[in-house]
Motif scaffolding. Structure first.
Motif, PDB file in Angstrom:
ATOM      1  N   TYR A 132       0.828  -1.202   0.000  1.00  0.00           N
ATOM      2  CA  TYR A 132       0.000   0.000   0.000  1.00  0.00           C
ATOM      3  C   TYR A 132       0.865   1.255   0.000  1.00  0.00           C
ATOM      4  CZ  TYR A 132      -2.782   3.684   2.237  1.00  0.00           C
ATOM      5  OH  TYR A 132      -3.375   4.874   2.560  1.00  0.00           O
ATOM      6  N   ARG A 133       1.890   1.258   0.835  1.00  0.00           N
ATOM      7  CA  ARG A 133       2.880   2.338   0.828  1.00  0.00           C
ATOM      8  C   ARG A 133       4.241   1.714   1.111  1.00  0.00           C
ATOM      9  NH1 ARG A 133       0.407   4.349   5.717  1.00  0.00           N
ATOM     10  NH2 ARG A 133      -0.252   6.211   4.587  1.00  0.00           N
ATOM     11  N   PRO A 134       5.322   2.442   0.878  1.00  0.00           N
ATOM     12  CA  PRO A 134       6.655   1.883   1.130  1.00  0.00           C
ATOM     13  C   PRO A 134       6.815   1.454   2.587  1.00  0.00           C
ATOM     14  CG  PRO A 134       6.820   3.897  -0.151  1.00  0.00           C
ATOM     15  CD  PRO A 134       5.390   3.801   0.301  1.00  0.00           C
ATOM     16  N   THR A 135       7.510   0.333   2.807  1.00  0.00           N
ATOM     17  CA  THR A 135       7.737  -0.172   4.150  1.00  0.00           C
ATOM     18  C   THR A 135       9.112  -0.812   4.216  1.00  0.00           C
ATOM     19  OG1 THR A 135       6.967  -1.749   5.823  1.00  0.00           O
ATOM     20  CG2 THR A 135       6.541  -2.301   3.517  1.00  0.00           C
ATOM     21  N   THR A 136       9.684  -0.825   5.394  1.00  0.00           N
ATOM     22  CA  THR A 136      11.025  -1.396   5.576  1.00  0.00           C
ATOM     23  C   THR A 136      10.989  -2.755   6.255  1.00  0.00           C
ATOM     24  OG1 THR A 136      11.281  -0.255   7.705  1.00  0.00           O
ATOM     25  CG2 THR A 136      12.065   0.894   5.735  1.00  0.00           C
ATOM     26  N   ILE A 145       1.384   0.796  -4.338  1.00  0.00           N
ATOM     27  CA  ILE A 145       0.249   0.945  -5.259  1.00  0.00           C
ATOM     28  C   ILE A 145      -0.807   1.917  -4.748  1.00  0.00           C
ATOM     29  CG2 ILE A 145       0.592  -1.355  -6.206  1.00  0.00           C
ATOM     30  CD1 ILE A 145      -1.796  -2.285  -4.528  1.00  0.00           C
ATOM     31  N   GLY A 146      -0.757   2.292  -3.460  1.00  0.00           N
ATOM     32  CA  GLY A 146      -1.688   3.275  -2.929  1.00  0.00           C
ATOM     33  C   GLY A 146      -3.135   2.791  -2.897  1.00  0.00           C
ATOM     34  N   VAL A 147      -4.024   3.695  -2.538  1.00  0.00           N
ATOM     35  CA  VAL A 147      -5.446   3.372  -2.436  1.00  0.00           C
ATOM     36  C   VAL A 147      -6.019   2.976  -3.793  1.00  0.00           C
ATOM     37  CG1 VAL A 147      -7.737   4.321  -1.949  1.00  0.00           C
ATOM     38  CG2 VAL A 147      -5.851   4.788  -0.402  1.00  0.00           C
ATOM     39  N   ASP A 148      -5.596   3.653  -4.848  1.00  0.00           N
ATOM     40  CA  ASP A 148      -6.132   3.355  -6.173  1.00  0.00           C
ATOM     41  C   ASP A 148      -5.793   1.934  -6.605  1.00  0.00           C
ATOM     42  OD1 ASP A 148      -7.239   5.852  -6.351  1.00  0.00           O
ATOM     43  OD2 ASP A 148      -5.619   6.709  -7.552  1.00  0.00           O
ATOM     44  N   GLY A 149      -4.599   1.475  -6.286  1.00  0.00           N
ATOM     45  CA  GLY A 149      -4.204   0.120  -6.631  1.00  0.00           C
ATOM     46  C   GLY A 149      -5.021  -0.920  -5.886  1.00  0.00           C
ATOM     47  N   VAL A 150      -5.266  -0.668  -4.614  1.00  0.00           N
ATOM     48  CA  VAL A 150      -6.099  -1.569  -3.814  1.00  0.00           C
ATOM     49  C   VAL A 150      -7.517  -1.613  -4.377  1.00  0.00           C
ATOM     50  CG1 VAL A 150      -7.103  -1.972  -1.527  1.00  0.00           C
ATOM     51  CG2 VAL A 150      -4.706  -1.243  -1.729  1.00  0.00           C
ATOM     52  N   ARG A 151      -8.041  -0.444  -4.740  1.00  0.00           N
ATOM     53  CA  ARG A 151      -9.395  -0.363  -5.295  1.00  0.00           C
ATOM     54  C   ARG A 151      -9.503  -1.155  -6.603  1.00  0.00           C
ATOM     55  NH1 ARG A 151      -9.627   4.619  -5.604  1.00  0.00           N
ATOM     56  NH2 ARG A 151     -10.810   5.073  -3.708  1.00  0.00           N
ATOM     57  N   ALA A 152      -8.512  -1.054  -7.453  1.00  0.00           N
ATOM     58  CA  ALA A 152      -8.545  -1.748  -8.739  1.00  0.00           C
ATOM     59  C   ALA A 152      -8.601  -3.260  -8.551  1.00  0.00           C
ATOM     60  CB  ALA A 152      -7.323  -1.361  -9.573  1.00  0.00           C
ATOM     61  N   ILE A 164      -1.883  -4.475   2.486  1.00  0.00           N
ATOM     62  CA  ILE A 164      -0.669  -4.658   3.267  1.00  0.00           C
ATOM     63  C   ILE A 164       0.396  -3.665   2.821  1.00  0.00           C
ATOM     64  CG2 ILE A 164       0.132  -6.452   1.666  1.00  0.00           C
ATOM     65  CD1 ILE A 164       1.545  -7.774   4.046  1.00  0.00           C
ATOM     66  N   GLY A 165       1.243  -3.278   3.771  1.00  0.00           N
ATOM     67  CA  GLY A 165       2.365  -2.409   3.435  1.00  0.00           C
ATOM     68  C   GLY A 165       2.271  -1.058   4.103  1.00  0.00           C
ATOM     69  N   GLY A 166       2.817  -0.923   5.301  1.00  0.00           N
ATOM     70  CA  GLY A 166       2.838   0.357   5.985  1.00  0.00           C
ATOM     71  C   GLY A 166       1.486   0.858   6.444  1.00  0.00           C
ATOM     72  N   VAL A 167       0.517  -0.042   6.585  1.00  0.00           N
ATOM     73  CA  VAL A 167      -0.839   0.374   6.960  1.00  0.00           C
ATOM     74  C   VAL A 167      -0.887   0.793   8.427  1.00  0.00           C
ATOM     75  CG1 VAL A 167      -3.241  -0.343   7.174  1.00  0.00           C
ATOM     76  CG2 VAL A 167      -1.867  -1.152   5.244  1.00  0.00           C
ATOM     77  N   THR A 168      -1.567   1.903   8.704  1.00  0.00           N
ATOM     78  CA  THR A 168      -1.824   2.363  10.067  1.00  0.00           C
ATOM     79  C   THR A 168      -3.326   2.463  10.271  1.00  0.00           C
ATOM     80  OG1 THR A 168      -1.903   4.723   9.555  1.00  0.00           O
ATOM     81  CG2 THR A 168       0.283   3.764   9.953  1.00  0.00           C
ATOM     82  N   VAL A 169      -3.726   2.666  11.517  1.00  0.00           N
ATOM     83  CA  VAL A 169      -5.163   2.763  11.807  1.00  0.00           C
ATOM     84  C   VAL A 169      -5.795   3.937  11.070  1.00  0.00           C
ATOM     85  CG1 VAL A 169      -4.865   4.167  13.902  1.00  0.00           C
ATOM     86  CG2 VAL A 169      -6.872   2.682  13.663  1.00  0.00           C
ATOM     87  N   ALA A 170      -5.033   4.984  10.840  1.00  0.00           N
ATOM     88  CA  ALA A 170      -5.568   6.146  10.128  1.00  0.00           C
ATOM     89  C   ALA A 170      -5.893   5.841   8.668  1.00  0.00           C
ATOM     90  CB  ALA A 170      -4.576   7.305  10.204  1.00  0.00           C
ATOM     91  N   ASP A 171      -5.261   4.806   8.120  1.00  0.00           N
ATOM     92  CA  ASP A 171      -5.497   4.446   6.716  1.00  0.00           C
ATOM     93  C   ASP A 171      -6.751   3.600   6.527  1.00  0.00           C
ATOM     94  OD1 ASP A 171      -3.014   5.573   5.806  1.00  0.00           O
ATOM     95  OD2 ASP A 171      -1.997   3.818   6.633  1.00  0.00           O
ATOM     96  N   VAL A 172      -7.243   3.001   7.589  1.00  0.00           N
ATOM     97  CA  VAL A 172      -8.308   2.002   7.463  1.00  0.00           C
ATOM     98  C   VAL A 172      -9.573   2.544   6.794  1.00  0.00           C
ATOM     99  CG1 VAL A 172      -9.877   0.485   8.747  1.00  0.00           C
ATOM    100  CG2 VAL A 172      -7.429   0.535   9.297  1.00  0.00           C
TER     101      VAL A 172
END
Length: 208
Positions: A132-136, A145-152, A164-172
Motif C-alpha cells: 500500500y505504501r513503502p515499508t522497511t 500501489i496506494g489506495v487506487d491500486g487496492v481499489r482496482a 498490506i504495506g505500511g498500513v496504520t489505523v488512520a489508513d483504514v
C-alpha cells in the motif's frame, strides 16, 4: 465470501522482536477478527519456523483466531495450521492449493487486477494486496500501489482483499472505502508501545 478475520498480524521475527508477546496482547482483544500469519526471516531454519508456528497455532486455537504460515507450506501442514500464504516468489497458487488441500485457507499476494484474477482462479481464498505504501519490514518490495491500486484489485475479484504495506489505523477508513476487506500489519502492532490498545483501535476501525 470467505468468513475471515479482518485484522492480519504478520509475525515480526527480526532481531529484538518478540512475536509471541505481541500475539498474547492482541489475541484477547481481536479474537476471531485476528488472522496470524507466521512469517520468519529467510535465514531461519525449518525447525525454527516449526517451533514458532506450533506455538502460534496453539495460542490462536484458544481464541478462535486463524493461523496461517507464510511461504513454508510444509510447516503449515506439520503444525496443523488453518492454511498458508504464498508470495510472488513462492509456489504457484495452484500448486500451493494442491499441497494444502481444498479445505485450507490459502492467501496469495497480488498487486494488479490481472494477477489477482489469476490467483483466485488458481484457488486463492483471499488476496494480500500491496504494498500500500513503502515499508522497511520486508526487503525487495515493488513500488507502492496506494489506495487506487487496492481499489482496482478489489473491483476485479470476489474474494476478500487485505491491504498490506505500511498500513496504520488512520489508513483504514480509506482502504475500506476502496473495497479492502481487511488489513495486514507488522509494525503497527509489533512496534506499538501498547499492542493491545493498538489492536483494539485497528479492530474498531475495521468493524465499525
Amino acid at each position: 465470501m470467505l468468513s475471515l478475520g479482518r485484522l492480519h498480524l504478520i509475525t515480526d521475527t527480526r532481531r529484538g522482536q518478540d512475536p509471541l508477546a505481541v500475539l498474547r496482547a492482541a489475541l484477547p482483544v481481536a479474537r476471531t477478527e485476528l488472522v496470524v500469519q507466521v512469517r520468519v526471516t529467510d535465514d531461519a531454519t525449518d525447525r525454527q519456523a516449526y517451533d514458532l508456528a506450533r506455538r502460534v497455532s496453539a495460542l490462536c486455537a484458544r481464541y478462535g483466531a486463524t493461523c496461517l504460515v507464510n511461504d513454508r507450506l510444509h510447516v503449515a501442514l506439520a503444525v496443523g495450521a488453518d492454511g498458508g500464504h504464498v508470495g510472488a516468489h513462492d509456489l504457484p497458487v495452484g500448486a500451493a492449493r494442491a499441497v494444502l488441500g481444498s479445505a485450507a485457507v490459502l492467501g496469495a499476494t497480488a498487486r494488479d487486477p490481472d494477477s489477482a484474477a489469476e490467483s483466485v482462479a488458481a484457488g486463492a481464498s483471499y488476496l494480500g494486496v500491496g504494498p500500500y505504501r513503502p515499508t522497511t519490514t520486508k526487503e525487495g518490495l515493488p513500488t507502492a500501489i496506494g489506495v487506487d491500486g487496492v481499489r482496482a484489485v478489489a473491483r476485479a475479484v470476489d474474494v476478500p482483499v487485505v491491504a498490506i504495506g505500511g498500513v496504520t489505523v488512520a489508513d483504514v477508513p480509506a482502504l475500506r472505502a476502496a473495497g479492502a476487506y481487511g488489513v495486514a500489519v507488522v509494525s503497527a502492532l509489533s512496534g506499538a508501545a501498547d499492542p493491545a490498545r493498538a489492536t483494539a483501535q485497528l479492530v474498531g476501525a475495521l468493524t465499525c
